[in-house]
Design an enzyme around this catalytic site. Structure first.
Site, PDB file in Angstrom:
ATOM      1  N   CYS A 116      -0.295   4.973  16.624  1.00 40.32           N
ATOM      2  CA  CYS A 116      -1.576   5.645  16.416  1.00 40.32           C
ATOM      3  C   CYS A 116      -1.504   7.046  17.039  1.00 40.32           C
ATOM      4  O   CYS A 116      -1.157   7.164  18.225  1.00 40.32           O
ATOM      5  CB  CYS A 116      -2.694   4.837  17.062  1.00 40.32           C
ATOM      6  SG  CYS A 116      -4.259   5.717  17.134  1.00 40.32           S
ATOM      7  N   GLN A 125     -15.455   2.213  -5.999  1.00 44.42           N
ATOM      8  CA  GLN A 125     -14.639   1.091  -5.500  1.00 44.42           C
ATOM      9  C   GLN A 125     -13.178   1.524  -5.365  1.00 44.42           C
ATOM     10  O   GLN A 125     -12.367   0.789  -4.827  1.00 44.42           O
ATOM     11  CB  GLN A 125     -14.712  -0.094  -6.457  1.00 44.42           C
ATOM     12  CG  GLN A 125     -16.103  -0.648  -6.676  1.00 44.42           C
ATOM     13  CD  GLN A 125     -16.117  -1.701  -7.766  1.00 44.42           C
ATOM     14  OE1 GLN A 125     -15.927  -2.895  -7.514  1.00 44.42           O
ATOM     15  NE2 GLN A 125     -16.327  -1.255  -8.998  1.00 44.42           N
ATOM     16  N   HIS A 142     -14.715   0.910  -0.776  1.00 42.09           N
ATOM     17  CA  HIS A 142     -13.520   0.128  -0.454  1.00 42.09           C
ATOM     18  C   HIS A 142     -12.515   0.938   0.347  1.00 42.09           C
ATOM     19  O   HIS A 142     -11.355   0.544   0.472  1.00 42.09           O
ATOM     20  CB  HIS A 142     -12.871  -0.406  -1.747  1.00 42.09           C
ATOM     21  CG  HIS A 142     -13.715  -1.463  -2.391  1.00 42.09           C
ATOM     22  ND1 HIS A 142     -13.486  -1.915  -3.679  1.00 42.09           N
ATOM     23  CD2 HIS A 142     -14.798  -2.155  -1.952  1.00 42.09           C
ATOM     24  CE1 HIS A 142     -14.397  -2.845  -3.984  1.00 42.09           C
ATOM     25  NE2 HIS A 142     -15.208  -2.996  -2.955  1.00 42.09           N
ATOM     26  N   TYR A 159       0.827  -1.220   0.000  1.00 45.52           N
ATOM     27  CA  TYR A 159       0.000   0.000   0.000  1.00 45.52           C
ATOM     28  C   TYR A 159       0.857   1.265   0.000  1.00 45.52           C
ATOM     29  O   TYR A 159       0.468   2.291  -0.555  1.00 45.52           O
ATOM     30  CB  TYR A 159      -0.993  -0.028   1.175  1.00 45.52           C
ATOM     31  CG  TYR A 159      -2.114  -1.015   0.902  1.00 45.52           C
ATOM     32  CD1 TYR A 159      -2.074  -2.314   1.412  1.00 45.52           C
ATOM     33  CD2 TYR A 159      -3.154  -0.683   0.043  1.00 45.52           C
ATOM     34  CE1 TYR A 159      -3.061  -3.240   1.111  1.00 45.52           C
ATOM     35  CE2 TYR A 159      -4.151  -1.595  -0.272  1.00 45.52           C
ATOM     36  CZ  TYR A 159      -4.100  -2.878   0.261  1.00 45.52           C
ATOM     37  OH  TYR A 159      -5.072  -3.794  -0.057  1.00 45.52           O
ATOM     38  N   CYS A 202      -4.394   6.849  20.121  1.00 45.12           N
ATOM     39  CA  CYS A 202      -4.267   6.034  21.349  1.00 45.12           C
ATOM     40  C   CYS A 202      -2.823   5.651  21.612  1.00 45.12           C
ATOM     41  O   CYS A 202      -2.509   5.044  22.638  1.00 45.12           O
ATOM     42  CB  CYS A 202      -5.131   4.775  21.256  1.00 45.12           C
ATOM     43  SG  CYS A 202      -4.508   3.535  20.110  1.00 45.12           S
ATOM     44  N   ASP A 245      -8.306   5.751  -4.565  1.00 45.49           N
ATOM     45  CA  ASP A 245      -7.603   7.014  -4.830  1.00 45.49           C
ATOM     46  C   ASP A 245      -8.571   8.145  -4.482  1.00 45.49           C
ATOM     47  O   ASP A 245      -9.764   7.913  -4.297  1.00 45.49           O
ATOM     48  CB  ASP A 245      -7.144   7.081  -6.308  1.00 45.49           C
ATOM     49  CG  ASP A 245      -8.314   7.077  -7.303  1.00 45.49           C
ATOM     50  OD1 ASP A 245      -8.298   6.247  -8.228  1.00 45.49           O
ATOM     51  OD2 ASP A 245      -9.247   7.897  -7.143  1.00 45.49           O
ATOM     52  N   LEU A 303     -14.221   0.418 -21.086  1.00 43.52           N
ATOM     53  CA  LEU A 303     -13.350   0.274 -22.265  1.00 43.52           C
ATOM     54  C   LEU A 303     -13.837  -0.870 -23.138  1.00 43.52           C
ATOM     55  O   LEU A 303     -13.774  -0.820 -24.356  1.00 43.52           O
ATOM     56  CB  LEU A 303     -11.900   0.033 -21.792  1.00 43.52           C
ATOM     57  CG  LEU A 303     -10.819   0.113 -22.868  1.00 43.52           C
ATOM     58  CD1 LEU A 303     -10.780   1.522 -23.453  1.00 43.52           C
ATOM     59  CD2 LEU A 303      -9.447  -0.245 -22.299  1.00 43.52           C
TER      60      LEU A 303
HETATM   61  N1  APR Z   1     -11.538   3.753 -19.621  1.00 42.68           N
HETATM   62  C1  APR Z   1     -12.618   3.033 -19.233  1.00 42.68           C
HETATM   63  N2  APR Z   1     -12.554   1.772 -18.740  1.00 42.68           N
HETATM   64  C2  APR Z   1     -11.321   1.226 -18.626  1.00 42.68           C
HETATM   65  C3  APR Z   1     -10.142   1.907 -19.007  1.00 42.68           C
HETATM   66  C4  APR Z   1     -10.285   3.232 -19.522  1.00 42.68           C
HETATM   67  N3  APR Z   1      -9.221   3.959 -19.910  1.00 42.68           N
HETATM   68  N4  APR Z   1      -9.083   1.078 -18.787  1.00 42.68           N
HETATM   69  C5  APR Z   1      -9.589  -0.060 -18.284  1.00 42.68           C
HETATM   70  N5  APR Z   1     -10.925   0.008 -18.207  1.00 42.68           N
HETATM   71  C6  APR Z   1     -11.873  -0.990 -17.712  1.00 42.68           C
HETATM   72  C7  APR Z   1     -11.432  -2.412 -17.949  1.00 42.68           C
HETATM   73  O1  APR Z   1     -11.935  -2.850 -19.223  1.00 42.68           O
HETATM   74  C8  APR Z   1     -12.114  -3.159 -16.794  1.00 42.68           C
HETATM   75  O2  APR Z   1     -13.426  -3.570 -17.164  1.00 42.68           O
HETATM   76  O3  APR Z   1     -11.930  -0.837 -16.302  1.00 42.68           O
HETATM   77  C9  APR Z   1     -12.215  -2.113 -15.700  1.00 42.68           C
HETATM   78  C10 APR Z   1     -11.222  -2.315 -14.580  1.00 42.68           C
HETATM   79  O4  APR Z   1     -11.549  -3.536 -13.951  1.00 42.68           O
HETATM   80  P1  APR Z   1     -10.670  -3.997 -12.690  1.00 42.68           P
HETATM   81  O5  APR Z   1      -9.229  -3.814 -12.988  1.00 42.68           O
HETATM   82  O6  APR Z   1     -11.186  -5.337 -12.279  1.00 42.68           O
HETATM   83  O7  APR Z   1     -11.021  -2.908 -11.557  1.00 42.68           O
HETATM   84  P2  APR Z   1     -12.329  -2.838 -10.677  1.00 42.68           P
HETATM   85  O8  APR Z   1     -13.527  -3.291 -11.435  1.00 42.68           O
HETATM   86  O9  APR Z   1     -12.361  -1.457 -10.087  1.00 42.68           O
HETATM   87  O10 APR Z   1     -12.009  -3.886  -9.501  1.00 42.68           O
HETATM   88  C11 APR Z   1     -12.968  -3.984  -8.463  1.00 42.68           C
HETATM   89  O11 APR Z   1     -11.486  -5.405  -7.211  1.00 42.68           O
HETATM   90  O12 APR Z   1      -9.354  -5.868  -6.587  1.00 42.68           O
HETATM   91  C12 APR Z   1     -10.523  -5.331  -6.161  1.00 42.68           C
HETATM   92  O13 APR Z   1     -10.734  -3.716  -4.489  1.00 42.68           O
HETATM   93  C13 APR Z   1     -10.333  -3.890  -5.813  1.00 42.68           C
HETATM   94  O14 APR Z   1     -11.891  -2.087  -6.081  1.00 42.68           O
HETATM   95  C14 APR Z   1     -11.263  -3.154  -6.765  1.00 42.68           C
HETATM   96  C15 APR Z   1     -12.260  -4.222  -7.155  1.00 42.68           C
HETATM   97 ZN    ZN Z   2      -5.464   4.043  18.130  1.00 48.35          ZN
END
Ligand code: APR
Ligand code: ZN
EC number: 2.3.1.286
Length: 237
Positions: free
Chosen positions: A139, A94, A112, A56, A142, A97, A206
């Site tokens: 922390c 989700q 998340h 992280y 605390c 950032d 996408l």
């Molecule tokens: N514009 C639009 N969509 C995009 C772009 C872009 N430039 N680039 C990628 N994508 C799409 C991909 O096609 C995909 O469907 O964004 C999606 C990203 O999917 P993931 O990488 O699985 O991310 P996400 O859906 O946010 O994951 C959900 O999984 O790992 C956990 O906690 C984590 O919040 C996350 C959750």
């Molecule tokens: Zn604490």
């Protein structure tokens, strides 16, 4: 284009991709480089906290210098314009950032959690956090060491704001999913919930997501291009 007054929008990593933030499941994505079991579960943290902190800390550092893109700004504009019309935009993200907030969105449900916050496992206080975390971090409230963790939701943990999300969806005229693969529940289940309410469900991505067939409308392309165009159409609607 249906004109809508209360919209629930779910965003995923794809909405930040055009800002240079890595997604999780695209080729070369985060889960192609790191193992969820080793860096994103409570067991991983109790087994090897420094490894989880390292993961992280790397992601937090990767966000330095990253700016919101046109998709984030278009969603902030939509929130303001809907409010001016007596409507409401609920942004369920989700992403951990802070690009939606920095682009001006306010009604954000960060299901998340947030990399810009740290949680103490002893006193449960959440504090803004921009530095590296380690097992020795004390922390500020605390004083306990060995209890600070990034305030993000790990696999196997309950996401935040589920009641607020359900309430927003129950009042929505439209559900939109942007930049998410539809791979992780409960977020991925929201479109089915919205379909049961018989409201329009739009996918802006996408490429077709895992649950693309559940959507009633869809536009494919880069979020920084597709989202501003779609917002323009909704506001003209
Ligand atoms: N514009 C639009 N969509 C995009 C772009 C872009 N430039 N680039 C990628 N994508 C799409 C991909 O096609 C995909 O469907 O964004 C999606 C990203 O999917 P993931 O990488 O699985 O991310 P996400 O859906 O946010 O994951 C959900 O999984 O790992 C956990 O906690 C984590 O919040 C996350 C959750
Ligand atoms: Zn604490």
């Amino acid at each position: 284009m249906q004109s809508a007054k209360n919209i629930v929008i779910l965003t995923g990593a794809g909405v930040s991709a055009d800002s240079g933030v890595a997604t999780f499941r695209d080729a070369g994505g985060i889960w192609a480089q790191y193992s969820i079991e080793e860096v994103a579960t409570p067991d991983a943290f109790s087994r090897d906290p420094e490894k989880v902190h390292g993961f992280y800390n790397m992601r937090r550092a990767g966000l330095a210098g990253v700016e919101p893109n046109a998709a984030h700004f278009a969603l902030a504009r939509l929130e303001r314009e809907l409010a001016a019309r007596g409507g409401r935009l609920t942004l369920v993200s989700q992403n951990v950032d802070d690009l939606h907030r920095r682009a001006g969105s306010e009604n954000i449900l960060a299901m998340h959690g947030a990399l810009a916050e740290a949680l103490c496992q002893f006193c449960r206080h959440v504090v803004p956090w921009t530095e590296d975390l380690s097992a020795e971090t004390q922390c500020p409230d605390c004083g306990s060491a060995r209890g600070m963790r990034p305030n993000v939701v790990w696999f196997g943990e309950v996401p935040h704001h589920l009641d607020a999300i359900a309430m927003a969806l129950a009042e929505a005229d439209m559900f939109v999913a942007i930049g998410t693969s539809g791979a992780v529940y409960p977020a991925a289940g929201l479109v089915a919930e919205a379909r049961s309410l018989h409201i329009p469900c739009v996918e802006l991505n996408l490429e077709p997501s895992d649950n693309a067939r559940l959507f009633t409308d869809r536009r494919y392309g880069k979020a920084s291009e597709v989202v501003p165009e779609w917002v323009e159409d909704v506001l003209k609607g």
